[in-house]
Design a protein around this motif. Structure first.
Motif, PDB file in Angstrom:
ATOM      1  N   ARG A  17      21.640  34.579 -81.497  1.00  0.00           N
ATOM      2  CA  ARG A  17      21.031  35.756 -80.869  1.00  0.00           C
ATOM      3  C   ARG A  17      21.719  37.055 -81.240  1.00  0.00           C
ATOM      4  NH1 ARG A  17      20.995  34.239 -74.580  1.00  0.00           N
ATOM      5  NH2 ARG A  17      19.068  33.041 -74.474  1.00  0.00           N
ATOM      6  N   ARG A  65      16.740  27.096 -74.577  1.00  0.00           N
ATOM      7  CA  ARG A  65      16.999  28.339 -75.303  1.00  0.00           C
ATOM      8  C   ARG A  65      16.740  28.257 -76.804  1.00  0.00           C
ATOM      9  NH1 ARG A  65      20.909  28.109 -71.305  1.00  0.00           N
ATOM     10  NH2 ARG A  65      21.110  29.982 -70.035  1.00  0.00           N
ATOM     11  N   GLN A  79      14.586  33.428 -77.359  1.00  0.00           N
ATOM     12  CA  GLN A  79      14.573  34.823 -76.880  1.00  0.00           C
ATOM     13  C   GLN A  79      16.010  35.282 -76.723  1.00  0.00           C
ATOM     14  OE1 GLN A  79      15.750  32.591 -73.813  1.00  0.00           O
ATOM     15  NE2 GLN A  79      15.849  34.782 -73.419  1.00  0.00           N
ATOM     16  N   GLY A 101      15.212  40.212 -61.945  1.00  0.00           N
ATOM     17  CA  GLY A 101      16.401  40.130 -61.091  1.00  0.00           C
ATOM     18  C   GLY A 101      17.487  41.059 -61.592  1.00  0.00           C
ATOM     19  N   PHE A 106      22.410  48.981 -60.194  1.00  0.00           N
ATOM     20  CA  PHE A 106      21.517  49.462 -61.261  1.00  0.00           C
ATOM     21  C   PHE A 106      20.238  50.112 -60.724  1.00  0.00           C
ATOM     22  CE2 PHE A 106      23.223  45.846 -64.199  1.00  0.00           C
ATOM     23  CZ  PHE A 106      24.352  46.596 -64.480  1.00  0.00           C
ATOM     24  N   SER A 109      19.311  53.997 -61.176  1.00  0.00           N
ATOM     25  CA  SER A 109      18.939  54.323 -62.540  1.00  0.00           C
ATOM     26  C   SER A 109      17.577  53.703 -62.916  1.00  0.00           C
ATOM     27  CB  SER A 109      20.083  53.872 -63.453  1.00  0.00           C
ATOM     28  OG  SER A 109      19.625  53.552 -64.713  1.00  0.00           O
ATOM     29  N   GLY A 114      12.950  53.395 -65.072  1.00  0.00           N
ATOM     30  CA  GLY A 114      12.279  52.117 -65.222  1.00  0.00           C
ATOM     31  C   GLY A 114      13.233  51.082 -65.793  1.00  0.00           C
ATOM     32  N   LEU A 115      12.685  49.914 -66.160  1.00  0.00           N
ATOM     33  CA  LEU A 115      13.518  48.857 -66.737  1.00  0.00           C
ATOM     34  C   LEU A 115      13.605  49.063 -68.231  1.00  0.00           C
ATOM     35  CD1 LEU A 115      12.187  45.783 -64.746  1.00  0.00           C
ATOM     36  CD2 LEU A 115      14.544  46.662 -64.720  1.00  0.00           C
ATOM     37  N   ARG A 118      17.954  47.696 -72.815  1.00  0.00           N
ATOM     38  CA  ARG A 118      19.390  47.785 -73.094  1.00  0.00           C
ATOM     39  C   ARG A 118      19.695  47.178 -74.455  1.00  0.00           C
ATOM     40  NH1 ARG A 118      22.184  48.133 -68.011  1.00  0.00           N
ATOM     41  NH2 ARG A 118      22.946  50.149 -68.481  1.00  0.00           N
ATOM     42  N   ARG A 120      19.192  44.197 -75.557  1.00  0.00           N
ATOM     43  CA  ARG A 120      18.282  43.147 -76.055  1.00  0.00           C
ATOM     44  C   ARG A 120      17.015  43.758 -76.637  1.00  0.00           C
ATOM     45  NH1 ARG A 120      20.187  37.865 -73.547  1.00  0.00           N
ATOM     46  NH2 ARG A 120      21.473  38.546 -71.815  1.00  0.00           N
ATOM     47  N   HIS A 124      13.477  41.356 -69.848  1.00  0.00           N
ATOM     48  CA  HIS A 124      13.156  39.964 -69.500  1.00  0.00           C
ATOM     49  C   HIS A 124      12.601  39.887 -68.078  1.00  0.00           C
ATOM     50  CE1 HIS A 124      15.678  37.652 -72.671  1.00  0.00           C
ATOM     51  NE2 HIS A 124      15.317  38.821 -73.137  1.00  0.00           N
ATOM     52  N   VAL A 135      18.787  35.150 -62.252  1.00  0.00           N
ATOM     53  CA  VAL A 135      19.202  36.085 -63.303  1.00  0.00           C
ATOM     54  C   VAL A 135      20.051  37.204 -62.696  1.00  0.00           C
ATOM     55  CG1 VAL A 135      18.382  37.816 -64.960  1.00  0.00           C
ATOM     56  CG2 VAL A 135      17.261  35.591 -64.846  1.00  0.00           C
ATOM     57  N   ARG A 138      23.791  36.479 -61.749  1.00  0.00           N
ATOM     58  CA  ARG A 138      24.846  36.494 -62.764  1.00  0.00           C
ATOM     59  C   ARG A 138      25.758  37.705 -62.583  1.00  0.00           C
ATOM     60  NH1 ARG A 138      21.263  37.914 -66.505  1.00  0.00           N
ATOM     61  NH2 ARG A 138      22.545  37.942 -68.352  1.00  0.00           N
TER      62      ARG A 138
HETATM   63  C1  HQG Z   1      19.641  46.223 -66.099  1.00  0.00           C
HETATM   64  C2  HQG Z   1      19.834  35.442 -69.425  1.00  0.00           C
HETATM   65  C3  HQG Z   1      20.280  50.474 -65.255  1.00  0.00           C
HETATM   66  C4  HQG Z   1      18.898  44.936 -65.887  1.00  0.00           C
HETATM   67  C5  HQG Z   1      19.074  35.607 -68.139  1.00  0.00           C
HETATM   68  C6  HQG Z   1      19.981  43.917 -66.226  1.00  0.00           C
HETATM   69  C7  HQG Z   1      17.807  36.303 -68.585  1.00  0.00           C
HETATM   70  C8  HQG Z   1      19.129  48.649 -66.019  1.00  0.00           C
HETATM   71  C9  HQG Z   1      20.795  44.612 -67.293  1.00  0.00           C
HETATM   72  C10 HQG Z   1      18.219  37.031 -69.837  1.00  0.00           C
HETATM   73  C11 HQG Z   1      18.045  49.465 -66.398  1.00  0.00           C
HETATM   74  C12 HQG Z   1      20.504  44.099 -68.689  1.00  0.00           C
HETATM   75  C13 HQG Z   1      18.178  38.515 -69.674  1.00  0.00           C
HETATM   76  C14 HQG Z   1      18.146  50.850 -66.153  1.00  0.00           C
HETATM   77  C15 HQG Z   1      17.546  47.426 -66.880  1.00  0.00           C
HETATM   78  N1  HQG Z   1      19.272  51.296 -65.582  1.00  0.00           N
HETATM   79  N2  HQG Z   1      20.243  49.152 -65.456  1.00  0.00           N
HETATM   80  N3  HQG Z   1      17.165  51.704 -66.470  1.00  0.00           N
HETATM   81  N4  HQG Z   1      17.083  48.688 -66.927  1.00  0.00           N
HETATM   82  N5  HQG Z   1      18.782  47.392 -66.323  1.00  0.00           N
HETATM   83  O1  HQG Z   1      21.542  40.603 -69.715  1.00  0.00           O
HETATM   84  O2  HQG Z   1      17.431  40.631 -67.594  1.00  0.00           O
HETATM   85  O3  HQG Z   1      21.272  32.826 -70.174  1.00  0.00           O
HETATM   86  O4  HQG Z   1      20.301  42.322 -71.122  1.00  0.00           O
HETATM   87  O5  HQG Z   1      18.438  44.821 -64.557  1.00  0.00           O
HETATM   88  O6  HQG Z   1      18.840  34.377 -67.510  1.00  0.00           O
HETATM   89  O7  HQG Z   1      19.891  40.446 -66.875  1.00  0.00           O
HETATM   90  O8  HQG Z   1      21.100  34.589 -71.911  1.00  0.00           O
HETATM   91  O9  HQG Z   1      19.178  41.322 -69.167  1.00  0.00           O
HETATM   92  O10 HQG Z   1      20.790  43.640 -65.110  1.00  0.00           O
HETATM   93  O11 HQG Z   1      16.725  35.478 -68.850  1.00  0.00           O
HETATM   94  O12 HQG Z   1      19.437  32.711 -71.857  1.00  0.00           O
HETATM   95  O13 HQG Z   1      20.435  45.980 -67.232  1.00  0.00           O
HETATM   96  O14 HQG Z   1      19.553  36.615 -70.109  1.00  0.00           O
HETATM   97  O15 HQG Z   1      19.381  34.364 -70.149  1.00  0.00           O
HETATM   98  O16 HQG Z   1      21.118  42.838 -68.802  1.00  0.00           O
HETATM   99  O17 HQG Z   1      18.975  38.909 -68.575  1.00  0.00           O
HETATM  100  P1  HQG Z   1      20.589  41.735 -69.801  1.00  0.00           P
HETATM  101  P2  HQG Z   1      18.843  40.358 -67.939  1.00  0.00           P
HETATM  102  P3  HQG Z   1      20.356  33.584 -71.090  1.00  0.00           P
END
Ligand code: HQG
Length: 180
Positions: A17, A65, A79, A101, A106, A109, A114-115, A118, A120, A124, A135, A138
């Motif tokens: 990844r 995965r 993904q 989640g 966060f 912001s 919006g979401l 970052r 990735r 997601h 999620v 974590r």
């Molecule tokens: C947050 C794992 C501030 C967002 C999991 C998240 C998932 C913001 C973090 C997969 C924002 C990004 C992805 C904004 C988003 N301001 N914070 N505007 N927009 N965020 O890890 O969704 O185990 O890139 O809420 O199970 O947490 O790797 O994304 O907290 O499926 O397979 O910024 O990763 O899967 O964090 O997790 P991530 P995610 P795996």
């Protein structure tokens, strides 16, 4: 899955990844690499995974995965990429509501911008609240946001479904988010 294999699975996520160069391999434009090349490179870098272990990781990984190609010769992450690969997913119509989640710190912001995806390739989202909660967990006490995917999709926002059932989209503007 035993701890030893979970660690190998995590390393595989890192390589497929985020950092293929860590074991000196290249992924093709859709994220695939030959399994022979991968196993060879893992062995040469002192982080060996044998063929049976790889099969077990693909089969038993708790989030499915990794995907093996139809001909059985190649593998990719389903993904979660931060590197620029195009998994060539077709846009699909999402359920009317999806969940994301996160954690409280966060939220201010997210209310503003919006979401965002970052590091990735995509934001997601999940079809069920429980996955979103896991999620968020974590990072701390989880906050589950509701996303009005139906209205987004009726507009110009495309949604994709990864091979392992994660909903992906490029950006969720704040007006489509319901905060708890
Ligand atoms: C947050 C794992 C501030 C967002 C999991 C998240 C998932 C913001 C973090 C997969 C924002 C990004 C992805 C904004 C988003 N301001 N914070 N505007 N927009 N965020 O890890 O969704 O185990 O890139 O809420 O199970 O947490 O790797 O994304 O907290 O499926 O397979 O910024 O990763 O899967 O964090 O997790 P991530 P995610 P795996």
């Amino acid at each position: 899955m035993e701890k030893r294999l979970i660690n190998k699975s995590k390393f595989l996520s890192l390589v497929l990844r985020h950092r293929p160069e860590a074991i000196d391999i290249a992924l093709d434009e859709n994220g695939w690499v030959s399994i022979d090349v991968l196993l060879q490179a893992l062995a040469s870098s002192g982080t060996p995974i044998n063929s049976d272990e790889l099969k077990q990781i693909v089969r038993e990984n708790n989030k499915k995965r990794f995907t093996i190609s139809e001909d059985g010769a190649r593998i990719r992450a389903a993904q979660g990429h931060s590197i620029d690969v195009d998994p060539k997913l077709q846009p699909v119509e999402p359920p009317s509501v999806l969940y994301h989640g996160t954690v409280a710190e966060f939220v201010p912001s997210i209310r503003q911008e919006g979401l965002r995806r970052r590091s990735r390739q995509f934001v997601h989202l999940s079809a069920d609240k429980e996955t979103a909660r896991a999620v968020g967990m974590r990072r701390g006490r989880p906050i589950v946001l509701r996303v009005d995917a139906g209205s987004m999709n009726a507009g110009e926002h495309a949604f994709f479904l990864s091979e392992n059932g994660v909903w992906l989209t490029e950006h969720v503007p704040a007006r489509f988010i319901v905060f708890p």
